[in-house]
Design an enzyme around this catalytic site. Structure first.
Site, PDB file in Angstrom:
ATOM      1  N   GLU A 131       0.821  -1.220   0.000  1.00 34.65           N
ATOM      2  CA  GLU A 131       0.000   0.000   0.000  1.00 34.65           C
ATOM      3  C   GLU A 131       0.854   1.268   0.000  1.00 34.65           C
ATOM      4  O   GLU A 131       0.448   2.293  -0.525  1.00 34.65           O
ATOM      5  CB  GLU A 131      -0.947   0.024   1.206  1.00 34.65           C
ATOM      6  CG  GLU A 131      -2.102  -0.968   1.119  1.00 34.65           C
ATOM      7  CD  GLU A 131      -1.776  -2.313   1.744  1.00 34.65           C
ATOM      8  OE1 GLU A 131      -0.584  -2.577   2.063  1.00 34.65           O
ATOM      9  OE2 GLU A 131      -2.708  -3.123   1.923  1.00 34.65           O
TER      10      GLU A 131
ATOM     11  N   PHE B 222     -10.904  -7.268  14.275  1.00 35.28           N
ATOM     12  CA  PHE B 222      -9.813  -7.706  13.403  1.00 35.28           C
ATOM     13  C   PHE B 222      -9.560  -6.659  12.315  1.00 35.28           C
ATOM     14  O   PHE B 222     -10.486  -6.214  11.644  1.00 35.28           O
ATOM     15  CB  PHE B 222     -10.162  -9.063  12.765  1.00 35.28           C
ATOM     16  CG  PHE B 222      -9.129  -9.522  11.780  1.00 35.28           C
ATOM     17  CD1 PHE B 222      -7.848  -9.843  12.200  1.00 35.28           C
ATOM     18  CD2 PHE B 222      -9.435  -9.612  10.427  1.00 35.28           C
ATOM     19  CE1 PHE B 222      -6.885 -10.247  11.282  1.00 35.28           C
ATOM     20  CE2 PHE B 222      -8.476 -10.016   9.508  1.00 35.28           C
ATOM     21  CZ  PHE B 222      -7.199 -10.336   9.939  1.00 35.28           C
ATOM     22  N   GLN B 223      -8.320  -6.289  12.168  1.00 35.94           N
ATOM     23  CA  GLN B 223      -7.880  -5.282  11.186  1.00 35.94           C
ATOM     24  C   GLN B 223      -8.599  -3.939  11.370  1.00 35.94           C
ATOM     25  O   GLN B 223      -8.890  -3.251  10.406  1.00 35.94           O
ATOM     26  CB  GLN B 223      -8.037  -5.796   9.746  1.00 35.94           C
ATOM     27  CG  GLN B 223      -7.053  -6.914   9.438  1.00 35.94           C
ATOM     28  CD  GLN B 223      -6.923  -7.233   7.956  1.00 35.94           C
ATOM     29  OE1 GLN B 223      -7.868  -7.091   7.201  1.00 35.94           O
ATOM     30  NE2 GLN B 223      -5.737  -7.680   7.547  1.00 35.94           N
TER      31      GLN B 223
ATOM     32  N   LYS C 139     -17.176  -1.099   6.235  1.00 40.09           N
ATOM     33  CA  LYS C 139     -17.574  -2.051   5.201  1.00 40.09           C
ATOM     34  C   LYS C 139     -19.086  -2.064   4.939  1.00 40.09           C
ATOM     35  O   LYS C 139     -19.514  -2.145   3.788  1.00 40.09           O
ATOM     36  CB  LYS C 139     -17.109  -3.452   5.616  1.00 40.09           C
ATOM     37  CG  LYS C 139     -17.284  -4.487   4.516  1.00 40.09           C
ATOM     38  CD  LYS C 139     -16.693  -5.823   4.937  1.00 40.09           C
ATOM     39  CE  LYS C 139     -16.829  -6.837   3.812  1.00 40.09           C
ATOM     40  NZ  LYS C 139     -16.225  -8.124   4.217  1.00 40.09           N
TER      41      LYS C 139
ATOM     42  N   MET D  74      24.187   9.865   2.422  1.00 38.58           N
ATOM     43  CA  MET D  74      24.034  11.202   2.995  1.00 38.58           C
ATOM     44  C   MET D  74      24.356  11.182   4.489  1.00 38.58           C
ATOM     45  O   MET D  74      25.043  12.069   4.995  1.00 38.58           O
ATOM     46  CB  MET D  74      22.614  11.730   2.749  1.00 38.58           C
ATOM     47  CG  MET D  74      22.415  13.169   3.181  1.00 38.58           C
ATOM     48  SD  MET D  74      23.523  14.312   2.322  1.00 38.58           S
ATOM     49  CE  MET D  74      22.445  14.887   0.998  1.00 38.58           C
TER      50      MET D  74
END
Lengths: 559, 164
Positions: free
Chosen positions: A51, A113-114, A163, A471
């Protein structure tokens, strides 16, 4: 007509003219993906490896096209994986709409969940965010989100959709998107008159251009303005491409890795005209000693930028393009003669302090980038990772067109470039896109090679491989008595084989005499290419301003 | 450090309080008190924020508040031109002999006893900050069991309202 939340989402995207979505499926967005299968010809879905890649790609797409980038992720880890990408877009004022699924409304707040509170998490890194708890509000929230992302100072907006909202039905009617108004209300006649007075009385003006020039599409207006005022122009990292890099008035980058001319000019000018720039610490270094002999005229769309980091003497708040148009109309031909001394001072500095790098010791990163510029006639889009690769790419390529330099300026996100190059290439299919990377940055998100190959994107990834986190190592070298703590990368990764494993073309570049041959081979190849360039571990970025110093006390290659 | 009292109209949305509070904490602005409640329009809430900082910081606070999408309007309430009130509830220990003297102070301050128990008394007081502070100080010797203050809330004087 009665539609489900998922269908309304897609209808609203189409209403906004969105043709590409960068997203990753998951449990909480199943309904959205199910609906997406019904719209395959209107919305192109790009599936990245992660993602974070989706967020960076949407950001790169937005920067390359000027349109809103859209990314989509599921709840929980899907949403948190977007966070770095959203923060990157926020710091650089990139218009982005991030859509996340969440657990069904009855499960919210129960550590399901999630489940994650993504609106809470992204509150400080979005212009605004929403959670939709009633399907009847979905369409208006989506429309607001696109409006907010583009209006005024642009930025990311997140919409969290549980959802159950995506499966519920409600009435939907298509609407024409609200026009995005230009902020011109505060560009008063008095503000313009005072600015003109300052411009007319200045003998040693300096224009400091920032990313606002690019995002308000004001490059041609800035060019006209600079020529009318006969003022030299310096640029922040974000401003590159906003003013032609090959123009005689251009002095190059200003700030920590600015050209000595730019930095000296900022200390000597009597009027500093900041255009769409925000006086970031990377530009001003020691604020007390920055442009201390100058009056400051600040032009910016965001009222909160005025007097935030530096005290300004006069400001005009509004859309950069509109301000410059007004100034250009109002500006009488100025007394160029009185500036001759200043302009010749600038040009003698330019001769005295050119961008230089040691030519001995093998393959030089600066030379590779110069050749990329030459072989693409400066027409390519350059995305970068973060670190030395980023600054070399900023310094050694002459940007003449806006939206051709795409880099994480504010947040400094290593791993940004590859995702961004994918978005840029999809948004600008006719442009050659290069991602200039370091070995450290590339390793962070190299999984997106799979995406570039899958969508047959002819991106050329140039890894300036110094087997170090260059760097940080450079800082350790210069300011930490060469204690190279954890910055030497003695990894045995073979980037050519890695490229091949992903289905890309992998090329090695080790000798300076092979630069053109290898780059030409890469340019002629029709798919994704990785060029692994073996450079010296101790090649450094110069100029550099030591921490806490005034910016005219810049260290150059020879000092 | 100067003190500024801001009256802020906000959309009555969930999360608006954390947006405002989060802005103050992440930018390191000092906040003395914040009170919030619904207005005559149920879709709009009004916050009274007491903030501290130098002039530049106070200017930034207003500008940053104005950038929040849920913020409708920010107004500075000037001391001479506004009325301020705060509500205090204090639970004081009482012993056989001191109920009357507490009650006397309560009367002087036009406060109100709202609960009496065998060993304590709860008093309500509204007033500006100095009155509330003075009263709390006078209650101190009796033994304060607990104290709660709402933080300042304020309106402009006269016929003016925040919308005009």
């Amino acid at each position: 007509m009665q539609l489900t939340g998922a269908e309304i989402l897609l209808e609203c995207l189409m209403e906004q003219g969105v043709d590409t979505v960068f997203g990753y499926p998951g449990g909480a967005v199943l309904n959205i993906y199910d609906a997406l299968a019904k719209y395959p010809h209107t919305i192109r879905h790009i599936l990245p490896s992660h993602e974070q890649g989706a967020a960076h790609a949407a950001d790169g797409y937005a920067r390359a096209t000027g349109k809103v980038g859209v990314c989509l992720a599921t709840s929980g880890p899907g949403a948190t994986n977007l966070v770095t990408g959203i923060a990157t877009a926020y710091m650089d004022s990139v218009p982005l709409v991030a859509i996340t699924g969440n657990v069904p409304s009855p499960l919210l707040g129960k550590d399901s969940f999630q489940e994650v509170d993504i609106t809470g998490i992204t509150m400080p890194i979005t212009k605004h965010n929403f959670i939709v708890k009633d399907v009847r509000n979905l369409a208006s929230v989506l429309r607001k989100a696109f409006y907010i992302a583009q209006e005024g100072r642009q930025g990311p907006v997140l919409i969290d959709i549980p959802k159950d909202i995506t499966s519920q039905q409600t009435d939907f009617r298509c609407e024409v998107p609200k026009t995005i108004p230009k902020h011109t209300g505060l560009i008063t006649a008095d503000a313009i008159t005072e600015a003109i007075r300052l411009l007319q009385s200045s003998k040693q003006p300096l224009i400091y251009a920032g990313g606002g020039v690019v995002s308000s599409n004001a490059a041609s207006d800035l060019l006209r303005f600079a020529e009318k005022v006969a003022s030299p122009v310096v640029s922040s990292l974000m401003g590159l491409g906003g003013f032609p890099g090959n123009h005689p008035l251009f002095c190059g980058l200003i700030g920590m890795h600015g050209m000595k001319t730019s930095n000296l000019a900022s200390s000597s000018c009597d009027l500093l005209i900041a255009v769409g720039a925000r006086f970031s610490d990377r530009v001003v270094s020691d604020i007390k000693r920055f442009a201390s002999s100058a009056q400051i005229l600040h032009i910016d769309i965001d009222p909160a930028e005025i007097n935030k980091n530096i005290h300004t003497h006069h400001h005009i708040t509004g859309d950069i393009k509109s301000v410059l148009e007004r100034l250009n109309v109002a500006l009488e031909p100025l007394d160029i003669e009185s500036k001759q001394e200043w302009l010749s001072q600038i040009s003698s500095w330019k001769t005295q302090f050119p961008l230089s790098y040691g030519k001995s010791g093998g393959l030089k990163p600066q030379y590779i980038i110069e050749r990329i510029h030459a072989l693409t006639q400066g027409q390519a889009i350059i995305t970068t990772e973060v670190g030395q690769n980023q600054i070399w790419a900023a310094q050694s390529y002459t940007y003449t067109l806006p939206r051709t330099f795409i880099s994480s300026g504010g947040l400094g996100t290593m791993g940004y470039g590859l995702g961004a190059s994918i978005g840029a290439q999809i948004g600008q299919p006719n442009k050659q896109v290069f991602n200039i990377a370091g070995d450290g940055s590339f390793r962070m998100n190299c999984n997106e090679l799979a995406t570039a190959v899958e969508y047959e994107l002819p991106i050329i990834i140039v890894i300036l491989n110094n087997h170090a986190l260059g760097m940080v190592r450079q800082w350790q070298d210069l300011f930490y008595d060469k204690r190279y703590s954890q910055t030497t990368l003695t990894r045995s990764t073979d980037f050519v084989k890695l490229a091949e494993a992903y289905g890309a073309l992998g090329l090695n570049l080790t000798r300076i005499e092979d630069v053109d041959t290898v780059l030409t081979q890469a340019l002629e190849y029709s798919g994704t290419v990785v060029v692994n360039c073996e450079i010296d571990r101790d090649d450094k970025v110069f100029p550099i301003v030591p921490p806490g110093a005034a910016i005219e006390d810049v260290i150059t290659e020879d000092s | 450090m100067n003190r500024q009292i801001l009256s802020v109209l906000v959309d009555n949305q969930s999360g608006v309080l954390s947006r405002v509070a989060g802005l103050f904490s992440r930018r390191g602005y000092n906040i003395d008190s914040l009170s919030v409640g619904e207005t005559e329009d149920p879709d709009v809430s009004r916050m009274t924020i007491v903030a501290r900082g130098d002039d530049a910081t106070l200017e930034q606070i207003k500008k940053q508040l104005n950038k929040l999408i849920d913020v409708i309007k920010v107004v500075t309430l000037e001391p001479g031109d506004s009325v301020y009130r705060e509500l205090l509830l204090v639970k004081v220990q009482t012993a056989a002999g001191n109920r009357a003297s507490i009650s006397e102070i309560v009367d002087i301050f036009r406060a109100k006893i709202i609960d009496v128990a065998p060993q304590s008394m709860t008093v309500e007081l509204t007033g500006d900050e100095s009155k509330v502070n003075a009263f709390a100080q006078l209650m101190q010797p009796y033994g304060i069991i607990e104290i709660v203050r709402t933080g300042l809330t304020a309106l402009q004087r006269g016929d003016k309202d925040i919308k005009n």
